[in-house]
Design an enzyme around this catalytic site. Sequence first.
Site, PDB file in Angstrom:
ATOM      1  CG  HIS A  97      43.385  24.131  27.288  1.00 35.35           C
ATOM      2  ND1 HIS A  97      44.448  23.274  27.275  1.00 35.35           N
ATOM      3  CD2 HIS A  97      43.889  25.339  27.693  1.00 35.35           C
ATOM      4  CE1 HIS A  97      45.553  23.921  27.625  1.00 35.35           C
ATOM      5  NE2 HIS A  97      45.246  25.169  27.872  1.00 35.35           N
ATOM      6  CE  LYS A 258      61.129  23.752  41.290  1.00 38.77           C
ATOM      7  NZ  LYS A 258      60.994  22.812  42.422  1.00 38.77           N
TER       8      LYS A 258
HETATM    9  P1  A3P Z   1      55.696  23.338  35.775  1.00 36.32           P
HETATM   10  O1  A3P Z   1      54.805  24.403  36.336  1.00 36.32           O
HETATM   11  O2  A3P Z   1      55.541  22.038  36.486  1.00 36.32           O
HETATM   12  O3  A3P Z   1      57.119  23.742  35.694  1.00 36.32           O
HETATM   13  P2  A3P Z   1      51.237  24.327  29.844  1.00 36.32           P
HETATM   14  O4  A3P Z   1      52.186  24.643  28.773  1.00 36.32           O
HETATM   15  O5  A3P Z   1      50.219  23.280  29.473  1.00 36.32           O
HETATM   16  O6  A3P Z   1      50.623  25.567  30.407  1.00 36.32           O
HETATM   17  O7  A3P Z   1      52.072  23.628  30.995  1.00 36.32           O
HETATM   18  C1  A3P Z   1      52.994  24.370  31.744  1.00 36.32           C
HETATM   19  C2  A3P Z   1      54.000  23.404  32.316  1.00 36.32           C
HETATM   20  O8  A3P Z   1      54.885  22.975  31.282  1.00 36.32           O
HETATM   21  C3  A3P Z   1      54.876  24.091  33.362  1.00 36.32           C
HETATM   22  O9  A3P Z   1      55.238  23.066  34.281  1.00 36.32           O
HETATM   23  C4  A3P Z   1      56.054  24.564  32.531  1.00 36.32           C
HETATM   24  O10 A3P Z   1      57.209  24.833  33.271  1.00 36.32           O
HETATM   25  C5  A3P Z   1      56.211  23.371  31.593  1.00 36.32           C
HETATM   26  N1  A3P Z   1      56.912  23.708  30.338  1.00 36.32           N
HETATM   27  C6  A3P Z   1      56.783  24.832  29.577  1.00 36.32           C
HETATM   28  N2  A3P Z   1      57.590  24.774  28.522  1.00 36.32           N
HETATM   29  C7  A3P Z   1      58.251  23.600  28.590  1.00 36.32           C
HETATM   30  C8  A3P Z   1      59.248  22.983  27.778  1.00 36.32           C
HETATM   31  N3  A3P Z   1      59.728  23.574  26.701  1.00 36.32           N
HETATM   32  N4  A3P Z   1      59.714  21.777  28.157  1.00 36.32           N
HETATM   33  C9  A3P Z   1      59.229  21.157  29.258  1.00 36.32           C
HETATM   34  N5  A3P Z   1      58.299  21.706  30.071  1.00 36.32           N
HETATM   35  C10 A3P Z   1      57.798  22.911  29.747  1.00 36.32           C
END
Ligand code: A3P
Length: 291
Positions: A97, A258
């Site tokens: 990150h 979501k």
């Molecule tokens: P939302 O909270 O808008 O639903 P990160 O992985 O960087 O922590 O980001 C988390 C975000 O990515 C969350 O968004 C999560 O739901 C979404 N996310 C996690 N897995 C995913 C996938 N396989 N496909 C699409 N979005 C995903």
Amino acid sequence: MPEPMLPGIPATASRFEPRPSDVFLASFPKSGTTWLKALAFATLNRVAHPRCSPDHPLRHRNPHECVDFLEMVFAGCADGDDDVFAELPSPRVLATHLPYPLLPTRIAAEGNPGKIVYVCRDPKDAFVSTWLFLLKSMAAMANGAHTAEYKIEEAFELFCDGRSGAGPQWRHVAGYWEASRRWPTKVLFLKYEEMLHDPVGNVRKLADFMGCPFSIEEEAARVVQDIAELCSIDALKNMEVNKSGSQKYFKNEAFFRKGVARDWSNHMTPAMAERLDKIVEEALQGTGLTF
Ligand code: A3P
């Protein structure tokens, strides 16, 4: 950066030995990191771990257990420890990150070993996703005890001020965007919204960039579609490990909410959206990057 991560920054810079075959996945938090980890891991390791195998690591481990964050692992190491990733076989896929200027110089810029894949997301969705993630995590940590509500207005002021993990978001994306424009074979810049729109096309792009393009035989066997399906939010969310397991700080289920674009409109006021858009637009002026 969160304070416990700080020792990880100099430790990564001094101890990590990058290899030419390394792939580094970079992102601002809550921008699609979990998804990118799953896709890159499944794509790069598709021979060792066939995507339909019941033993596929992604069916038994959260993507964050398949791909480590460099600075987080080094932050947890004792001072005298060597490169903790030296034992990992090539090709390695690791995540970060860290904002671009804080990447170890031995990784950043063309001519250094490894490739970087960055995923960016509409800052309004990254903000809302972060706020909801923190809200949920704070409640989980309180373990049923009452906690003062972390209001969206309070979180928003901090975010706009650049005071969020790895923030400011716009500087984070701009750093990697500029690097991708300068060294397109070193840094691939992906957009979460485009990945949602065309997951299969983006998996192909990822494979080409990582140096492991899909063969004609693999295309015919629909390997790309299967990898996209294995890593879809619905598939990952419904795996037992992601329903019940947990990480050091968070429950696995917290990483899957979501997974859509523009959910910000269900939480932010139009005035908030306009204010954040303006901050980002001004910061990115002249870069050619828009959301
Ligand atoms: P939302 O909270 O808008 O639903 P990160 O992985 O960087 O922590 O980001 C988390 C975000 O990515 C969350 O968004 C999560 O739901 C979404 N996310 C996690 N897995 C995913 C996938 N396989 N496909 C699409 N979005 C995903």
